[in-house]
Write a protein that holds these residues in place. Structure first.
Motif, PDB file in Angstrom:
ATOM      1  N   GLN A 107      -5.148  -2.549  -2.826  1.00  0.00           N
ATOM      2  CA  GLN A 107      -4.372  -3.785  -2.841  1.00  0.00           C
ATOM      3  C   GLN A 107      -5.267  -5.012  -2.727  1.00  0.00           C
ATOM      4  O   GLN A 107      -5.075  -6.008  -3.431  1.00  0.00           O
ATOM      5  N   TYR A 160       2.081   3.615   2.183  1.00  0.00           N
ATOM      6  CA  TYR A 160       1.447   4.822   2.702  1.00  0.00           C
ATOM      7  C   TYR A 160       2.386   6.025   2.590  1.00  0.00           C
ATOM      8  O   TYR A 160       3.561   5.945   2.966  1.00  0.00           O
ATOM      9  N   GLN A 179      -7.937   3.324   2.343  1.00  0.00           N
ATOM     10  CA  GLN A 179      -8.190   3.411   0.900  1.00  0.00           C
ATOM     11  C   GLN A 179      -7.086   2.729   0.102  1.00  0.00           C
ATOM     12  O   GLN A 179      -7.356   2.034  -0.883  1.00  0.00           O
ATOM     13  N   ARG A 180      -5.847   2.928   0.516  1.00  0.00           N
ATOM     14  CA  ARG A 180      -4.728   2.281  -0.182  1.00  0.00           C
ATOM     15  C   ARG A 180      -4.756   0.764   0.027  1.00  0.00           C
ATOM     16  O   ARG A 180      -4.433   0.002  -0.897  1.00  0.00           O
ATOM     17  N   ASN A 181      -5.124   0.326   1.212  1.00  0.00           N
ATOM     18  CA  ASN A 181      -5.253  -1.106   1.454  1.00  0.00           C
ATOM     19  C   ASN A 181      -6.342  -1.712   0.576  1.00  0.00           C
ATOM     20  O   ASN A 181      -6.177  -2.819   0.038  1.00  0.00           O
ATOM     21  N   GLU A 227      -6.839   7.464   4.496  1.00  0.00           N
ATOM     22  CA  GLU A 227      -5.952   7.264   3.343  1.00  0.00           C
ATOM     23  C   GLU A 227      -5.310   5.878   3.382  1.00  0.00           C
ATOM     24  O   GLU A 227      -5.161   5.214   2.342  1.00  0.00           O
ATOM     25  N   ARG A 228      -4.939   5.430   4.565  1.00  0.00           N
ATOM     26  CA  ARG A 228      -4.348   4.099   4.698  1.00  0.00           C
ATOM     27  C   ARG A 228      -5.345   3.016   4.299  1.00  0.00           C
ATOM     28  O   ARG A 228      -5.003   2.066   3.570  1.00  0.00           O
ATOM     29  N   ALA A 262       0.827  -1.211   0.000  1.00  0.00           N
ATOM     30  CA  ALA A 262       0.000   0.000   0.000  1.00  0.00           C
ATOM     31  C   ALA A 262       0.862   1.262   0.000  1.00  0.00           C
ATOM     32  O   ALA A 262       0.434   2.311  -0.483  1.00  0.00           O
TER      33      ALA A 262
END
Length: 353
Positions: free
Chosen positions: A281, A265, A276-278, A273-274, A263
């Motif tokens: 993935q 970060y 959303q990035r996860n 935000e974390r 991800a």
């Protein structure tokens, strides 16, 4: 009468030749009166077979002391070099020795068998109270979509996995056993390096990923102070996973274990935000591997949408995951937790939920 059943199974190919170092998974039917409230999650042979077909690609990383795609999955020792799988079905051990539960009559249990280059197979038994021993032969057919790789380093890898699969052998807190386990670790490292030399980074990554779950004696001031079947938080385990990631980041098991790393970060990223990035993935992983991804990944994806406030999508994904693998967890509890979260945030729960 004996509450234990000794099991001996020969695993062979279509020509009757022994297949060495076969991975074996197991289920045993527990009397409903002898288990906790989650008895509905106990596996049947059909559940075991479903798990085998879905997760066999990552079967080498499924361990009694480690992660399992389905918690109730039982992991007996692998088949040996002569193609013989030996097991003991100990009902009292499975249900807690202090409970002294009697073995059901009949006792139903079974196994699935996996080896790269072969199609998996299954075998189930129904054993009466008077019987304490079963023997059988199971045949694995060649998988037309996967070749058999007899590279020396992969044969070494399979042998070491077999040596470690009898977890009782690993527990002796003696210098001799400590030396044995360190020797196996070094052998696996050497095999991984041989794979890299042969330009087979994918095989090397599998070995390093498996090295994350190696037993070791715990030492204090040069003295044996304890034992660990596996410690993923140790520095050696972290380094092994990092090496696997460097060699083959798109290996399914490695990807599942490094979602946060992938991800990437940005500095100062907030919780939203974390997540959303996860989610990116998790969605990419599921899109690539489908139902071969472990149920925890599907649960994590649904929970991430819940944390982002998309409750309808979260519920739909929980229901999808429950249909895909009903024996992973009590999915309804997750949905009930979702409802409670909505109430706490003042979000109306639709009437058809």
């Amino acid at each position: 009468m004996n509450d234990k059943v000794t099991v001996s199974i020969k695993v062979q190919d279509e020509a009757g030749r022994a297949i060495p170092f076969v991975t074996v998974w197991k289920f045993a039917q527990i009397d409903p009166a002898h288990v906790r409230d989650d008895r509905h999650l106990e596996l049947t042979i059909e559940d075991l077979w479903r798990a085998t077909l879905r997760y066999r690609e990552t079967s080498e990383f499924v361990l009694s002391y480690g992660l399992r795609p389905v918690p109730q999955l039982r992991i007996p020792p692998m088949g040996n070099q002569q193609g013989e799988m030996r097991d003991v079905v100990d009902y009292e051990e499975m249900t807690g020795r202090g409970n002294h539960y009697p073995r059901p009559d009949p006792l139903v249990f079974g196994y699935t068998f996996m080896k790269r280059g072969y199609l998996p197979n299954k075998l189930a038994f129904t054993v009466s109270k008077q019987d304490s021993k079963v023997e059988a032969v199971v045949t694995l057919q060649r998988d037309p979509n996967e070749s058999i790789d007899n590279s020396a380093y992969l044969q070494t890898y399979d042998r070491i996995r077999y040596e470690l699969s009898d977890t009782q052998k690993n527990t002796a807190m003696t210098p001799e056993n400590g030396a044995r386990m360190e020797g196996l670790r070094k052998e696996m490292e050497q095999a991984a390096q041989q794979a890299i030399t042969a330009d087979d980074n994918k095989a090397a990554a599998r070995m390093y990923a498996r090295m994350r779950y190696l037993p070791e004696l715990l030492m204090i001031d040069g003295r044996i102070a304890g034992f660990s079947q596996t410690d993923v938080s140790s520095e050696r385990s972290k380094q092994a996973l990092q090496r696997a990631y460097e060699l083959d980041p798109d290996n399914l098991f490695v990807w599942m274990q490094t979602v946060d790393k992938r991800a990437n970060y940005p500095l100062g990223a907030n919780q939203t935000e974390r997540i959303q990035r996860n989610v990116v993935q998790l969605e990419s992983l599921i899109a690539k591997f489908g139902e071969a991804a472990w149920p925890e990944i599907f649960r994590w994806r649904a929970g991430s949408y819940a944390n982002l406030g998309d409750f309808s999508k979260a519920r739909a994904l929980y229901l999808e995951a429950a249909k895909l693998e009903p024996k992973f967890t009590d999915w309804q509890k997750w949905i009930e937790d979702l409802k409670r979260t909505m109430h706490q945030r003042g979000v109306a729960v639709p009437g058809d939920w």
